[in-house]
Each structure stands twice: as structure tokens, then as C-alpha cells.
Design a protein around this motif. Sequence first.
Motif, short mmCIF file in Angstrom:
data_model
loop_
_atom_site.label_atom_id
_atom_site.label_comp_id
_atom_site.label_asym_id
_atom_site.label_seq_id
_atom_site.Cartn_x
_atom_site.Cartn_y
_atom_site.Cartn_z
N THR A 1 -18.22 -4.05 -5.98
CA THR A 1 -19.16 -3.08 -5.42
C THR A 1 -18.84 -2.79 -3.95
O THR A 1 -18.81 -1.64 -3.53
CB THR A 1 -20.61 -3.61 -5.55
OG1 THR A 1 -20.90 -3.80 -6.93
CG2 THR A 1 -21.61 -2.64 -4.94
N SER B 1 -15.50 -0.79 -3.57
CA SER B 1 -15.48 0.56 -4.12
C SER B 1 -15.75 1.62 -3.04
O SER B 1 -15.37 2.78 -3.21
CB SER B 1 -16.48 0.70 -5.26
OG SER B 1 -17.80 0.57 -4.80
N GLN B 2 -16.37 1.24 -1.94
CA GLN B 2 -16.61 2.21 -0.87
C GLN B 2 -15.34 2.53 -0.07
O GLN B 2 -15.30 3.47 0.71
CB GLN B 2 -17.71 1.71 0.07
CG GLN B 2 -17.37 0.45 0.84
CD GLN B 2 -18.54 -0.08 1.63
OE1 GLN B 2 -19.17 0.66 2.39
NE2 GLN B 2 -18.82 -1.36 1.47
N THR C 1 -6.15 2.29 -1.37
CA THR C 1 -6.78 3.23 -0.45
C THR C 1 -5.75 4.27 -0.03
O THR C 1 -4.55 4.06 -0.15
CB THR C 1 -7.29 2.52 0.82
OG1 THR C 1 -6.17 1.98 1.53
CG2 THR C 1 -8.26 1.40 0.48
#
Length: 94
Positions: free
Chosen positions: A54, A57-58, A76
Motif C-alpha cells: 500500500t 503503490s504511491q 518508478t
Amino acid sequence: MIESVEQTKIYSALESAGGKVMVIGGACRDFILGVPSKDLDIEVHGLSLDNIETILSQFGKVNTVGRKFGIVKLTTDRYYAPRGYTIQVFGVHP
């Protein structure tokens, strides 16, 4: 050993959630040799695999390649090229 603002943000997010983050693998060797590392392997203690997924994921695409072993890959976009991170979760059973 932190090379970029991106890495600082990732480490800070994991540590703010209660994780202990350590750099491992080839990035340590590259640091000693004074050469840039193409990827980064880190190990995280104290967070569940779900929590780490979680949080990461940002920052990009998360791929849980080894759920049984607690391995997550984060990709990324960094300066127009993908940057890879491998995150190993220790002490947590998914």
C-alpha cells in the motif's frame, strides 16, 4: 547511501509507518566503489507485506513477485527511465 529525493521519500514513508529500512545487496557495493547504483535492494522490518504494498503503490508500479518469501518489486519513472527497487520483508508472514 541515499542517492535521490525519491529514495528519501520511499524510506520516509516506510519508516513513518513503523518500518525499519536497511539498504542491502549491490547498492552497498556500489556505494563503497563510488559508482551509481542502477537498482536498489532494501529490507524492511516491522511492517506487513500488505502494508508495504500500500505504501509503495504511491511511488510507482508494485509487483509482489514472491509473496511467499515477502519480496516486492517497485518500478518508478525516474528521469525518463525506469528505476527498480527490490524490497524484502523480514519477520512477517504474509
